[in-house]
Design an enzyme around this catalytic site. Structure first.
Site, short mmCIF file in Angstrom:
data_model
loop_
_atom_site.label_atom_id
_atom_site.label_comp_id
_atom_site.label_asym_id
_atom_site.label_seq_id
_atom_site.Cartn_x
_atom_site.Cartn_y
_atom_site.Cartn_z
N ILE A 70 46.17 -41.86 91.99
CA ILE A 70 46.76 -40.74 92.74
C ILE A 70 47.30 -41.34 94.02
O ILE A 70 46.64 -42.17 94.65
CB ILE A 70 45.76 -39.70 93.29
CG1 ILE A 70 44.55 -39.45 92.42
CG2 ILE A 70 46.45 -38.44 93.72
CD1 ILE A 70 43.72 -38.26 92.95
N SER A 71 48.45 -40.88 94.45
CA SER A 71 49.04 -41.36 95.70
C SER A 71 48.19 -40.98 96.89
O SER A 71 47.39 -40.05 96.85
CB SER A 71 50.41 -40.73 95.91
OG SER A 71 51.23 -40.98 94.80
N GLN A 72 48.46 -41.67 97.98
CA GLN A 72 47.81 -41.37 99.26
C GLN A 72 48.16 -39.92 99.65
O GLN A 72 49.24 -39.44 99.30
CB GLN A 72 48.27 -42.43 100.25
CG GLN A 72 48.97 -41.96 101.47
CD GLN A 72 49.67 -43.13 102.15
OE1 GLN A 72 50.56 -43.79 101.61
NE2 GLN A 72 49.27 -43.40 103.36
#
Ligand code: SAH
Length: 218
Positions: A70-72
């Site tokens: 998952i992205s930041q």
């Protein structure tokens, strides 16, 4: 008065989420109230493996299994803001992964469709989304083709990077609809495209990103 948190642990995560919203999102320019509220609401820790929960609200990407991430939080918020979801809008996400981005979109009140190619990830995303009460339409398959049966969409948000833009996304957008997508192999740029009345896309480069590849037709 009854405590609104089930445990001290949930209360701690809630405080971390408030801090994330202020420090990582508002202070870096995220201004949409819809997006800030959704990011403060969705329990990101529920979408990551238990051993990574202590880092759920830290300023970085997180592993979600099967070699995916998952992205930041800032990138999730910026992409959500760029696609501009709102109650009643229909949004397609490509690359469900953990289901976190889909939950953030759903928390804005949008009607969310999401496609994932790895069945195990889609199954666990479905479980978490259902347990939290987010109604998201999920499908397992090749997202490079979009979701023709549910098109057109007001927005399409792609969370894996193709080398070049696949044609189906533009076809499945309404006029004025937005496509938010990272494009490139190693050096990727996040783009926002807006569909013009003549059917062409107007491109706007947002910032540099690093996503897993969008895999075609497997
Ligand atoms: N949005 C996700 C993170 C996505 S990681 C989240 O919030 O957790 C990128 C995801 O895109 C991975 O799960 C990967 O399996 C998926 N993916 C890659 N190519 C795809 C394709 N052609 N169709 C659908 N999903 C794809």
């Amino acid at each position: 008065m009854k405590n609104r948190f089930q445990s001290g642990e949930e209360e701690r995560y809630h405080r971390q989420r408030e801090h994330m919203g202020a420090e990582q999102l508002f202070n870096r320019g995220i201004r949409s109230e819809h997006v800030l509220a959704a990011m403060r609401e969705v329990p990101r820790h529920r979408f990551v493996p238990p051993e990574d929960r202590p880092l759920a609200y830290a300023d970085g990407p997180l592993p979600i299994g099967k070699g995916q991430t998952i992205s930041q939080p800032y990138v999730v918020a910026a992409m959500t803001e760029a696609v501009d979801p709102a109650p009643g809008k229909r949004i397609l996400e490509v690359g469900t992964g953990s289901g976190y981005q889909a939950a953030v979109l759903a928390a804005t009140g949008a009607e969310v469709y999401s496609i994932e190619r790895i069945p195990e990830l889609a199954a666990s995303a479905r479980k978490v989304l259902e347990s939290l009460g987010y109604a998201v339409h999920l499908s397992v398959g090749d997202g490079t083709l979009g979701w023709a049966g549910a098109a057109p969409f007001d927005g399409i948000l792609v969370t894996a990077a193709p080398k070049e833009l696949p044609p189906s996304f533009a076809e499945q957008l309404v006029e004025g609809g937005r496509l938010v997508i990272p494009v490139g192999a190693l050096d990727q740029t996040l783009y926002r495209y807006v569909k013009l009345p003549d059917g062409e896309l107007r491109a706007e480069a947002l910032f540099s990103v690093r996503f897993v590849p969008l895999r075609k037709g497997e």
